[in-house]
Design an enzyme around this catalytic site. Structure first.
Site, PDB file in Angstrom:
ATOM      1  N   SER A 185       0.793  -1.231   0.000  1.00 32.60           N
ATOM      2  CA  SER A 185       0.000   0.000   0.000  1.00 32.60           C
ATOM      3  C   SER A 185       0.822   1.277   0.000  1.00 32.60           C
ATOM      4  O   SER A 185       0.300   2.337  -0.314  1.00 32.60           O
ATOM      5  CB  SER A 185      -0.943  -0.006   1.197  1.00 32.60           C
ATOM      6  OG  SER A 185      -0.204  -0.069   2.392  1.00 32.60           O
ATOM      7  N   HIS A 213      -5.535  -4.412  -1.044  1.00 36.31           N
ATOM      8  CA  HIS A 213      -5.501  -3.322  -2.037  1.00 36.31           C
ATOM      9  C   HIS A 213      -5.635  -3.830  -3.474  1.00 36.31           C
ATOM     10  O   HIS A 213      -5.503  -3.051  -4.416  1.00 36.31           O
ATOM     11  CB  HIS A 213      -4.213  -2.501  -1.886  1.00 36.31           C
ATOM     12  CG  HIS A 213      -4.220  -1.647  -0.663  1.00 36.31           C
ATOM     13  ND1 HIS A 213      -4.740  -0.370  -0.626  1.00 36.31           N
ATOM     14  CD2 HIS A 213      -3.800  -1.907   0.606  1.00 36.31           C
ATOM     15  CE1 HIS A 213      -4.633   0.125   0.583  1.00 36.31           C
ATOM     16  NE2 HIS A 213      -4.054  -0.792   1.359  1.00 36.31           N
ATOM     17  N   LYS A 244     -12.178  -1.230   1.714  1.00 37.28           N
ATOM     18  CA  LYS A 244     -11.507  -0.398   0.705  1.00 37.28           C
ATOM     19  C   LYS A 244     -12.405  -0.347  -0.543  1.00 37.28           C
ATOM     20  O   LYS A 244     -13.386   0.366  -0.533  1.00 37.28           O
ATOM     21  CB  LYS A 244     -10.112  -0.945   0.430  1.00 37.28           C
ATOM     22  CG  LYS A 244      -9.280  -0.992   1.726  1.00 37.28           C
ATOM     23  CD  LYS A 244      -7.835  -1.290   1.465  1.00 37.28           C
ATOM     24  CE  LYS A 244      -7.095  -1.643   2.748  1.00 37.28           C
ATOM     25  NZ  LYS A 244      -7.054  -0.589   3.757  1.00 37.28           N
TER      26      LYS A 244
HETATM   27  N1  PMP Z   1      -4.215  -5.681   5.102  1.00 36.62           N
HETATM   28  C1  PMP Z   1      -3.702  -4.682   4.369  1.00 36.62           C
HETATM   29  C2  PMP Z   1      -2.637  -4.997   3.365  1.00 36.62           C
HETATM   30  C3  PMP Z   1      -4.157  -3.363   4.528  1.00 36.62           C
HETATM   31  O1  PMP Z   1      -3.653  -2.369   3.812  1.00 36.62           O
HETATM   32  C4  PMP Z   1      -5.183  -3.123   5.478  1.00 36.62           C
HETATM   33  C5  PMP Z   1      -5.756  -1.731   5.703  1.00 36.62           C
HETATM   34  N2  PMP Z   1      -4.881  -0.712   5.818  1.00 36.62           N
HETATM   35  C6  PMP Z   1      -5.674  -4.182   6.223  1.00 36.62           C
HETATM   36  C7  PMP Z   1      -5.185  -5.456   5.992  1.00 36.62           C
HETATM   37  C8  PMP Z   1      -6.735  -3.978   7.262  1.00 36.62           C
HETATM   38  O2  PMP Z   1      -7.975  -3.880   6.658  1.00 36.62           O
HETATM   39  P1  PMP Z   1      -9.208  -3.306   7.482  1.00 36.62           P
HETATM   40  O3  PMP Z   1      -9.159  -1.828   7.346  1.00 36.62           O
HETATM   41  O4  PMP Z   1     -10.399  -3.939   6.833  1.00 36.62           O
HETATM   42  O5  PMP Z   1      -9.034  -3.763   8.886  1.00 36.62           O
END
Ligand code: PMP
Length: 397
Positions: A185, A213, A244
């Site tokens: 990300s 992502h 997302k």
């Molecule tokens: N895994 C990754 C790679 C993420 O970027 C994120 C969110 N930043 C998450 C898991 C967590 O997802 P959530 O916001 O649904 O808890």
């Protein structure tokens, strides 16, 4: 900030003070409008490049309606933990629809992507086992690995040779797991999943990918990284999030039925924490419907991202090596990145500066998250602002 503290809590106030003084205190902006390409903060309208709402579904009328209808029929709360109080039919439908959308055997949902990782990793490995984890994996993967008590071996980012080497060097283990983000990300690069799969398969190691992502972004109609690389049936377990591109909130674990059934018995956030709410679940179901029936929003997202990347490069910005709609505007110095973000905000553009420890020292950036919710006018106006600020701060000519 003056806190009321005593001998026990003074240290927390001191820590907070240190964060304030070093400019690392996380001040969260308050959004006074619905999520979208333009939002309002402090009474001011801003073009929004901070949300992971890739497809603009967070405020989509079809999702809103689905949530309203579900509330009418089933109420709001899930009642309790699913394994104790039973599961709503919508949870069951969502899991079936997600499995079919992703081309996986089965799926289980969690409250968030974060909890999906915390549930899955400790259910697969424990003390005496080993996890091979990409050095740049997301915090929720790192925490899931730590929680499992397995030995964690970090391999260099996206480096399959190093992964091979680390596997060869690790001779004492019980079970083994390789875990990687699908899309990283902070840089927007994609894991070399086919090559990682070859290594996992050669050594007989379980393989897990976090596609938070990639969902709604990669693959046919946003089916994700497994579809993007046509690796159906080859990845043991895939983590996802509905917070997302799906525009709602919730975690996904899709993969082999044996693993999904195991998680229903041993995934602790499934067993000990209440399920997704009814309106969230219904809105997610509608998001899957919407994606399955049309690739239009995914195409709009990529068209917007392509335009932004091309124009920013033309202006002379260093935009890193992103392969996805995430654009890291590389600025190097953290103070410069913060100043850049501040100037953008003053000129109507919301894009966050990211520095150490989220990214390596000297690699600070302003991260530009593109979405299908931006209109052509939003992009043109924002590009003008990026150029203005870039010139003012001497980043571009
Ligand atoms: N895994 C990754 C790679 C993420 O970027 C994120 C969110 N930043 C998450 C898991 C967590 O997802 P959530 O916001 O649904 O808890």
């Amino acid at each position: 900030m003056d806190y009321e503290v005593d001998r026990k809590t003074q240290w927390i106030a001191d820590e907070l003070q240190t964060l304030q003084e070093s400019g690392l205190f996380n001040q969260i902006p308050v959004i006074e409008s619905a999520m979208g390409g333009r939002i309002r903060i402090g009474g001011k309208e801003l073009i929004n490049f901070c949300a992971n709402d890739y497809l603009g579904l967070a405020n989509h009328p079809r999702l809103q309606q689905a949530a309203r209808d579900a509330i009418e029929k089933y109420g709001i709360g899930p009642g309790a933990v699913r394994s104790i109080a039973g599961t709503n039919v919508l949870h069951q439908q969502l899991e079936e629809r997600l499995a079919s959308f992703k081309g996986a055997d089965a799926c289980i949902t969690f409250q968030s992507g974060f909890t999906a990782n915390l549930a899955t990793i400790p259910a697969l490995v424990g003390r005496g086992d080993v996890i091979f984890s990409d050095r740049l994996n997301h915090a929720s993967i790192i925490d899931g690995c730590r929680l499992s008590r397995a030995t964690i071996v970090a391999y260099e980012h996206n480096d399959v040779d190093d992964l091979q080497e680390k596997i060869r060097q690790t001779t004492e283990y019980g079970r083994r797991l390789i875990v990687t983000d699908g899309v990283f990300s902070m840089d927007g690069d994609i894991a070399p999943l086919p090559a990682i799969y070859e290594v996992a398969n050669e050594h007989g190691i379980m393989l897990m990918v976090d596609d938070a992502h990639g969902e709604g972004v990669l693959g046919r109609n946003g089916r994700g990284i497994v579809d993007h690389f046509d690796l159906h049936g080859k990845i043991d377990v895939e983590i996802g999030t509905m917070s997302k591109a799906f525009g709602v909130v919730g975690g996904i674990v899709a993969g082999k039925r044996v693993i999904i059934d195991w998680l229903r018995q041993r995934g602790r956030p499934f067993l000990f924490s209440s399920a997704m709410t009814i309106p969230d679940t219904a809105a997610c179901l509608e998001a899957v419907d919407l994606l399955e029936s049309s690739g239009e929003l995914v195409q709009a997202l990529w068209a917007n991202a392509k335009l932004m990347k091309a124009e920013m490069q033309k202006m002379g910005f260093d935009i890193g090596h992103s392969e996805t709609p995430i654009i890291p505007l590389m600025l190097g110095d953290v103070k410069l990145a913060r100043q850049f973000s501040k100037e953008l905000l003053e000129n109507g553009v919301f894009a966050m500066a990211i520095g150490y420890p989220t990214v390596p020292e000297g690699k600070a950036r302003v991260r530009v998250m593109n979405t299908a919710a931006h209109s052509q006018a939003d992009l043109e106006e924002a590009l003008g602002t990026f150029q203005l600020v870039g010139r003012k701060l001497g980043v571009i000519d």
